[in-house]
Write a protein that holds these residues in place. Sequence first.
Motif, PDB file in Angstrom:
ATOM      1  N   THR A   1       3.731  -3.441 -37.844  1.00  0.00           N
ATOM      2  CA  THR A   1       3.198  -3.502 -38.925  1.00  0.00           C
ATOM      3  C   THR A   1       3.162  -2.141 -39.900  1.00  0.00           C
ATOM      4  N   ARG A   2       3.379  -1.187 -39.344  1.00  0.00           N
ATOM      5  CA  ARG A   2       3.558   0.599 -39.633  1.00  0.00           C
ATOM      6  C   ARG A   2       5.620   0.511 -40.328  1.00  0.00           C
ATOM      7  N   GLY A   3       6.168  -0.465 -40.213  1.00  0.00           N
ATOM      8  CA  GLY A   3       7.038  -0.773 -41.074  1.00  0.00           C
ATOM      9  C   GLY A   3       8.041   0.102 -39.587  1.00  0.00           C
ATOM     10  N   GLU A   4       8.191   0.075 -38.048  1.00  0.00           N
ATOM     11  CA  GLU A   4       8.837   0.849 -37.731  1.00  0.00           C
ATOM     12  C   GLU A   4       9.433  -0.530 -36.539  1.00  0.00           C
ATOM     13  N   MET A   5      10.554  -0.128 -36.667  1.00  0.00           N
ATOM     14  CA  MET A   5      11.851  -1.169 -36.103  1.00  0.00           C
ATOM     15  C   MET A   5      12.042  -1.008 -34.043  1.00  0.00           C
ATOM     16  N   CYS A   6      11.860   0.036 -33.776  1.00  0.00           N
ATOM     17  CA  CYS A   6      11.779   0.227 -32.817  1.00  0.00           C
ATOM     18  C   CYS A   6      11.180   1.473 -31.433  1.00  0.00           C
ATOM     19  N   ASP A   7      10.739   1.984 -30.573  1.00  0.00           N
ATOM     20  CA  ASP A   7      10.000   3.348 -30.332  1.00  0.00           C
ATOM     21  C   ASP A   7      10.412   3.304 -29.436  1.00  0.00           C
ATOM     22  N   CYS A   8      10.745   4.510 -28.488  1.00  0.00           N
ATOM     23  CA  CYS A   8      11.567   4.671 -27.266  1.00  0.00           C
ATOM     24  C   CYS A   8      10.779   6.088 -26.728  1.00  0.00           C
ATOM     25  N   GLY A   9       9.637   6.379 -27.983  1.00  0.00           N
ATOM     26  CA  GLY A   9       8.447   7.204 -27.369  1.00  0.00           C
ATOM     27  C   GLY A   9       9.520   8.904 -27.845  1.00  0.00           C
ATOM     28  N   ALA A  10       8.839   9.434 -27.985  1.00  0.00           N
ATOM     29  CA  ALA A  10       8.667  11.305 -28.364  1.00  0.00           C
ATOM     30  C   ALA A  10       7.500  12.841 -27.695  1.00  0.00           C
ATOM     31  N   ASP A  11       8.359  13.775 -26.733  1.00  0.00           N
ATOM     32  CA  ASP A  11       7.813  14.449 -27.071  1.00  0.00           C
ATOM     33  C   ASP A  11       6.650  13.997 -25.488  1.00  0.00           C
ATOM     34  N   ASP A  12       5.550  13.966 -25.242  1.00  0.00           N
ATOM     35  CA  ASP A  12       4.621  13.514 -24.215  1.00  0.00           C
ATOM     36  C   ASP A  12       5.411  12.281 -24.134  1.00  0.00           C
ATOM     37  N   PHE A  13       5.675  11.458 -25.231  1.00  0.00           N
ATOM     38  CA  PHE A  13       5.740   9.572 -25.141  1.00  0.00           C
ATOM     39  C   PHE A  13       6.895   9.523 -24.237  1.00  0.00           C
ATOM     40  N   HIS A  14       7.122   8.546 -23.163  1.00  0.00           N
ATOM     41  CA  HIS A  14       8.111   8.546 -22.372  1.00  0.00           C
ATOM     42  C   HIS A  14       8.680   6.853 -23.314  1.00  0.00           C
ATOM     43  N   PRO A  15       9.781   6.351 -22.932  1.00  0.00           N
ATOM     44  CA  PRO A  15      10.201   4.821 -23.467  1.00  0.00           C
ATOM     45  C   PRO A  15       9.838   3.964 -22.257  1.00  0.00           C
ATOM     46  N   MET A  16       9.042   3.116 -22.901  1.00  0.00           N
ATOM     47  CA  MET A  16       8.693   1.720 -22.207  1.00  0.00           C
ATOM     48  C   MET A  16       9.673   0.538 -22.668  1.00  0.00           C
ATOM     49  N   ASP A  17       9.917   0.523 -23.681  1.00  0.00           N
ATOM     50  CA  ASP A  17      10.731  -0.648 -23.667  1.00  0.00           C
ATOM     51  C   ASP A  17      12.310  -0.501 -23.431  1.00  0.00           C
ATOM     52  N   PRO A  18      12.724  -1.053 -22.165  1.00  0.00           N
ATOM     53  CA  PRO A  18      13.511  -1.609 -21.224  1.00  0.00           C
ATOM     54  C   PRO A  18      15.232  -1.409 -22.050  1.00  0.00           C
ATOM     55  N   ARG A  19      15.481  -1.557 -23.426  1.00  0.00           N
ATOM     56  CA  ARG A  19      16.212  -1.132 -24.161  1.00  0.00           C
ATOM     57  C   ARG A  19      16.413  -0.102 -24.232  1.00  0.00           C
ATOM     58  N   CYS A  20      15.348   0.696 -24.056  1.00  0.00           N
ATOM     59  CA  CYS A  20      15.553   2.050 -24.136  1.00  0.00           C
ATOM     60  C   CYS A  20      17.131   3.068 -23.552  1.00  0.00           C
ATOM     61  N   ASN A  21      16.885   2.251 -22.012  1.00  0.00           N
ATOM     62  CA  ASN A  21      16.912   2.651 -21.266  1.00  0.00           C
ATOM     63  C   ASN A  21      16.577   4.380 -20.924  1.00  0.00           C
TER      64      ASN A  21
END
Length: 264
Positions: free
Chosen positions: A88-108
Amino acid sequence: MALTVIAGACLEGWRDCGDDVCPTSLTCVEDIKKGIHACVDPDEVNTCGNELVEVGEVCDDGNDKSGDGCSSDCLSAERCGDGVLEATRGEMCDCGADDFHPMDPRCNGKQNGADPSAYCSSNCTKAACGNGMVDDGEKCDTRVTVTTSCVDLRYDFGRPGCTAACDGLSPDPCGDWNWRAQETGTLSDLLSVWGTSNDDIFAVGDDGTIVHHDGQRWQTMESPTSEMLDAVWGSGPDNVFAVGYNGTILRYRSSMTRGSCTGA
């Protein structure tokens, strides 16, 4: 809700809680973002809005409202880079940045834009070409073997590659054994052909028609004449001449400027 953190020694009716103690009536909870412990009513453990970021939460600002930098379910910091995909915010993916770590397994395990092979770009708007996966909007990926045969692209042998933008197949690795019909993009008769390499070929013909082959396809070029052109030749890729009826001479330069003169 006020958090209760009480310092003191180990007394009867109390339990250790990090560097402090809690009454046995309260539960010791760790804030996984801040690395601190706090005493919380058992009914408020693992509850969004208790001001503690617990396992499974991305944020917790002490309320259940969205639009203030933490969603009402505490699962999104409401920005690109929080590791949560928000279409809804126009994101196609989000693997995190800074203190936020990837939760989607596709981010490897790689955060947004970490390197050219990262699954997600730094602005979360397009998964990165070359990340080893064929993502939405891509025809292929430069790190994924193309299974299509060059025969499907009207060549005799080879396996196509992937374009640098991952938006189509590249026939560069393909080859031909014999003559093969090609689409020229024009119905005009073509009378002469000349080129400097397999990705720089010119052909000319009726009605001033000029077509050029870039190694992948023939494309019609703008022509300053409607006279029939029956020969083309050049001294190099940036200096090509075409001649035709009624003394027509055309000159092509790589700068895309063209000139013509006529004479007997």
